[in-house]
Design a protein around this motif. Structure first.
Motif, short mmCIF file in Angstrom:
data_model
loop_
_atom_site.label_atom_id
_atom_site.label_comp_id
_atom_site.label_asym_id
_atom_site.label_seq_id
_atom_site.Cartn_x
_atom_site.Cartn_y
_atom_site.Cartn_z
N ARG A 447 64.68 6.07 -5.52
CA ARG A 447 64.57 6.22 -6.96
C ARG A 447 63.61 5.18 -7.55
NH1 ARG A 447 70.84 5.97 -8.37
NH2 ARG A 447 70.63 4.38 -6.72
N THR A 448 63.67 3.96 -7.03
CA THR A 448 62.73 2.92 -7.47
C THR A 448 61.30 3.34 -7.14
OG1 THR A 448 64.32 1.11 -7.24
CG2 THR A 448 61.97 0.54 -7.13
N ARG A 449 61.11 3.80 -5.94
CA ARG A 449 59.75 4.15 -5.50
C ARG A 449 59.17 5.27 -6.36
NH1 ARG A 449 59.80 1.46 -0.34
NH2 ARG A 449 57.76 2.23 0.32
N GLU A 450 60.01 6.23 -6.72
CA GLU A 450 59.53 7.33 -7.55
C GLU A 450 59.22 6.85 -8.97
OE1 GLU A 450 60.83 11.82 -9.04
OE2 GLU A 450 62.27 10.55 -7.99
N ILE A 451 60.09 6.03 -9.53
CA ILE A 451 59.90 5.53 -10.89
C ILE A 451 58.62 4.72 -11.00
CG2 ILE A 451 60.80 3.86 -12.56
CD1 ILE A 451 63.64 4.81 -11.70
N VAL A 452 58.44 3.76 -10.09
CA VAL A 452 57.28 2.88 -10.18
C VAL A 452 55.99 3.64 -9.85
CG1 VAL A 452 56.26 0.71 -9.41
CG2 VAL A 452 58.74 0.91 -9.63
N ALA A 453 56.05 4.56 -8.90
CA ALA A 453 54.86 5.37 -8.60
C ALA A 453 54.43 6.19 -9.81
CB ALA A 453 55.13 6.29 -7.41
N GLN A 454 55.40 6.72 -10.55
CA GLN A 454 55.06 7.47 -11.76
C GLN A 454 54.42 6.57 -12.80
OE1 GLN A 454 58.45 9.65 -13.18
NE2 GLN A 454 58.39 11.13 -11.51
N ILE A 455 54.89 5.33 -12.91
CA ILE A 455 54.29 4.39 -13.86
C ILE A 455 52.82 4.15 -13.50
CG2 ILE A 455 54.29 1.95 -14.54
CD1 ILE A 455 57.37 2.08 -14.45
N TYR A 456 52.53 3.94 -12.22
CA TYR A 456 51.15 3.69 -11.82
C TYR A 456 50.29 4.94 -12.00
CZ TYR A 456 51.62 -1.07 -10.09
OH TYR A 456 51.77 -2.43 -10.02
N GLU A 457 50.85 6.11 -11.72
CA GLU A 457 50.08 7.33 -11.93
C GLU A 457 49.79 7.53 -13.42
OE1 GLU A 457 50.47 12.17 -11.43
OE2 GLU A 457 51.77 10.87 -10.25
N ASP A 458 50.78 7.26 -14.27
CA ASP A 458 50.59 7.43 -15.71
C ASP A 458 49.57 6.43 -16.25
OD1 ASP A 458 52.40 9.48 -15.67
OD2 ASP A 458 54.09 8.28 -16.40
N LEU A 459 49.58 5.22 -15.72
CA LEU A 459 48.54 4.25 -16.10
C LEU A 459 47.16 4.81 -15.82
CD1 LEU A 459 47.46 1.23 -16.64
CD2 LEU A 459 47.51 1.07 -14.13
N ALA A 460 46.97 5.34 -14.63
CA ALA A 460 45.65 5.79 -14.20
C ALA A 460 45.16 6.98 -15.01
CB ALA A 460 45.67 6.13 -12.71
N PHE A 499 54.68 -0.65 0.09
CA PHE A 499 55.06 -0.12 -1.23
C PHE A 499 53.88 -0.20 -2.20
CE2 PHE A 499 57.71 -0.79 -5.26
CZ PHE A 499 57.72 0.57 -5.54
N THR A 500 53.19 -1.34 -2.23
CA THR A 500 52.03 -1.45 -3.14
C THR A 500 50.94 -0.45 -2.76
OG1 THR A 500 51.00 -3.21 -1.81
CG2 THR A 500 52.48 -3.89 -3.61
N GLN A 501 50.80 -0.16 -1.48
CA GLN A 501 49.80 0.83 -1.09
C GLN A 501 50.20 2.23 -1.52
OE1 GLN A 501 49.44 -0.20 3.09
NE2 GLN A 501 47.72 -1.56 2.69
N GLU A 502 51.49 2.52 -1.57
CA GLU A 502 51.96 3.78 -2.15
C GLU A 502 51.56 3.85 -3.63
OE1 GLU A 502 56.05 4.81 -1.77
OE2 GLU A 502 56.14 4.22 0.36
N LEU A 503 51.70 2.73 -4.33
CA LEU A 503 51.36 2.69 -5.75
C LEU A 503 49.86 2.88 -5.95
CD1 LEU A 503 53.65 -0.27 -6.89
CD2 LEU A 503 54.16 2.18 -6.83
N THR A 504 49.06 2.31 -5.07
CA THR A 504 47.61 2.50 -5.15
C THR A 504 47.26 3.97 -4.97
OG1 THR A 504 47.24 0.28 -4.26
CG2 THR A 504 45.38 1.82 -4.19
N ARG A 505 47.92 4.63 -4.03
CA ARG A 505 47.66 6.06 -3.83
C ARG A 505 48.09 6.88 -5.05
NH1 ARG A 505 49.25 4.60 1.46
NH2 ARG A 505 51.41 5.24 1.12
N ALA A 506 49.19 6.49 -5.68
CA ALA A 506 49.65 7.21 -6.87
C ALA A 506 48.62 7.10 -7.99
CB ALA A 506 51.01 6.67 -7.33
#
Length: 650
Positions: A447-460, A499-506
């Protein structure tokens, strides 16, 4: 925003990165041994690049005219006919071998090998000069080229005009279909789509800024909302389909490539192009590349300011890896104000300071932390997970890029988010033995991974950023998440990196080629065994990210001898693989132990000089108090400017 203003913003950002650092502090040379080593390495890399058969150089031209000023022409992208002919002559005389786009595509499929020093010439926008001035020279030198045309401009009605910058362009300023047919029939010219009507800006936020149409979800003043993702992608799809259809109808061939206007694209728009048969796209970053199966985002050297042979030679041969980073880390909380008029004044102060100081980068806070506890209470962009304090990041980032000429990296937490759903927040929170510890979410919970990934995607998707700075909240103590996190320190370090690399991909879904920077506490550098307390390691970070921003903050570490502490830190970094070339030394400008008392400017200057004398290549600092002008603009310019002498640009 006009064609010229968007291109000018892009040119300024590209040129900033290429400047030699020439300030008294910003240009102190590294020790001779290190400099000689870098020089030898650069020469070896250049030789390998020039002799390798799988390497490709792509040059990006626009207008070619007889009357271009030697320097400072109103159209910065125009090249004189004399200089363009000299470029072809120099390339030919120095062993460069011209190739066509078809050759590049075949090489990517393994059907042929590119010759050594292969070069592809590209011409954007479809101006009339590609027929009247460029085509005759291509025939004389037998050089193939790729012409990227805006089909809406080729079809421009006689009574309409295009704001091209120095003046309004009419139908007669653009190439005709008959001329394109003649050039194509020669076998030297291939035609690429440059869109039908995406070579323009669209409103990108409620404040009225404009950004490139191909990457921006348009803000509707009437509806008071952004385009949905589906609406945005459908707009791009319809435009690209129209461009392809016109080229097929008029020229009898389907284009294999799209040159996105302003090199503004993302993975989703590339996917649209792929499905339309245009699987080759181009960028305006970099110069050389190795050709592989993926031909998205091919690097191109943007030719501007009417370069002479000497200018072109410098651009082709100088090693950009040796350019230093000078970064200001800026709190967007200082810009935000409930009063729009005061917020506008704060923004103007920030922009003016960055213009005066001239850093290469700004690390811009994208989250709101009004209580200063290190975790995000809200965000400064539209998103699906946290409250939006204000729709501000996109506006400020774009203003910094276009008005202050600096690259902007979004600064965001990795784990430090305070979720509005307090029940879920409590379920995901890391239970720390220290109640004063930064509030963080469990990175091993899906759930954390999905929430934070969505934040990074929305930023981009919400706006402009060229990179990501991962906040210093990404740590994991050895007594936290026992039985869930790996017990071995190196394994926990790698888990957070993954985890940060997942966020970069998002984020990369909407912003390709993001540069990544990760904050690192000093303790794991000075005392490697403390990795178990932080799950951080310099060598691992420099292998995973483009840069590591080590917190070179002796006062925060309660050092009794700040300079000696800093000297030890530099020696440790030197001993680490890729240490000096990939580590940013981030200084502190205030002493938080003493009511945020400013560090004396002279002490900061001495420290910066010593760092560079010891071989440090990249510097940053935090905080940069642009409201109170601390450190003073004059001192900041002396330490943190990436601009050449004289300090101020007119």
């Amino acid at each position: 925003m006009t064609h010229a203003s968007i291109h000018a913003a892009l040119r300024r950002v590209l040129s900033t990165a290429a400047l030699l650092l020439a300030l008294p502090l910003a240009a102190q040379a590294a020790p001779v041994a290190q400099g000689a080593q870098d020089k030898d390495l650069s020469a070896a890399q250049a030789a390998e690049r020039e002799s390798g058969g799988d390497q490709l150089l792509v040059l990006s031209y626009h207008d070619v005219r007889d009357d271009v000023a030697r320097k400072g022409d109103p159209d910065a992208y125009a090249v004189s006919t004399q200089n363009f002919a000299a470029h072809l002559d120099w390339l030919s005389g120095h062993g460069y071998r011209p190739v066509s786009l078809s050759d590049v595509i075949k090489a990517s499929r393994g059907e042929l090998k590119l010759p050594p020093k292969a070069v592809l010439l590209t011409f954007d926008d479809g101006l009339r000069s590609i027929y009247t001035h460029v085509f005759p020279l291509l025939r004389a030198y037998n050089y193939p080229a790729l012409m990227a045309v805006v089909t809406g401009w080729v079809d421009l009605p006689k009574d309409q005009k295009v704001d091209y910058g120095p003046r309004m362009f009419t139908h007669d300023d653009f190439v005709t279909w008959d001329q394109l047919r003649e050039m194509q029939a020669s076998g030297l010219v291939e035609i690429s789509s440059h869109s039908d009507n995406l070579h323009r800006g669209v409103t990108s936020n409620p404040q009225g800024n404009t950004m490139p149409a191909a990457i921006t979800r348009e803000w509707s003043v009437k509806a008071q909302r952004y385009e949905t993702e589906a609406e945005y992608l459908d707009r791009v799809r319809r435009d690209l389909t129209a461009s392809k259809t016109k080229i097929e109808r008029e020229l009898g061939v389907s284009p294999h490539s799209v040159v996105w206007p302003y090199a503004a694209y993302n993975s989703q728009t590339n996917d649209i192009a792929d499905k339309l048969g245009m699987s080759v796209t181009f960028d305006l970053e970099g110069r050389h590349q190795t050709i592989g199966r993926d031909l998205h985002g091919l690097a191109r050297l943007l030719v501007f300011d009417n370069p002479t042979i000497q200018d072109l030679t410098f651009e082709l041969r100088h090693d950009t890896e040796l350019d230093g980073v000078r970064a200001l880390q800026v709190d967007l909380d200082y810009v935000y104000d409930k009063d729009p008029a005061q917020q506008a004044r704060n923004l103007d102060k920030l922009i003016e300071r960055i213009k005066q100081v001239g850093p290469s980068h700004v690390f811009l806070q994208a989250f709101a932390d009004p209580d200063g506890n290190g975790s995000a209470d809200a965000l400064y962009f539209p998103n699906r997970q946290l409250p939006m304090r204000a729709d501000l990041f996109n506006r400020v980032a774009w203003q910094i890029k276009t008005r202050a000429r600096a690259k902007v990296f979004a600064w965001l937490p990795v784990l430090g988010y305070e979720l509005p759903d307090k029940t879920l927040d409590a379920q995901l929170a890391i239970k720390s033995s220290n109640p004063a510890e930064t509030h963080r979410l469990n990175p091993f919970d899906p759930r954390t991974r999905e929430i934070v990934a969505q934040i990074y995607e929305d930023l981009a998707i919400s706006g402009y950023t060229e990179g990501l700075l991962f906040h210093d909240d990404a740590f994991l103590r050895d007594d936290e998440l026992r039985g869930i996190a790996p017990a071995a320190p190196a394994a926990r370090t790698q888990a957070l990196i993954d985890f940060t690399q997942e966020l970069t991909r998002a984020a990369g879904k909407w912003r390709p080629k993001l540069i990544t920077v990760r904050n690192l506490f000093a303790a794991p550098v000075l005392q490697p065994k403390s990795e178990s307390w932080f799950a951080q390691d310099l060598a691992a970070f420099n292998n995973a990210y483009d840069y590591t921003a080590v917190m070179a903050m002796p006062w925060m570490e309660n050092s009794r001898d700040p300079q000696r502490w800093m000297d030890q830190l530099v020696e440790r970094v030197k001993a680490s693989p890729r240490g000096l070339s990939h580590t940013i030394f981030e200084l502190q400008t205030v002493d938080w132990r003493d009511k945020s008392k400013p560090i004396p400017a002279e002490q900061l200057k001495r420290m910066a000089r010593r760092l560079q004398a010891d071989g440090a290549r990249h510097l940053a600092w935090y905080p940069d108090d642009f409201i109170a002008d601390r450190p003073s603009t004059a001192d900041a310019r002396e330490i943190m400017s990436a601009r050449g002498f004289p300090y101020l640009e007119k």
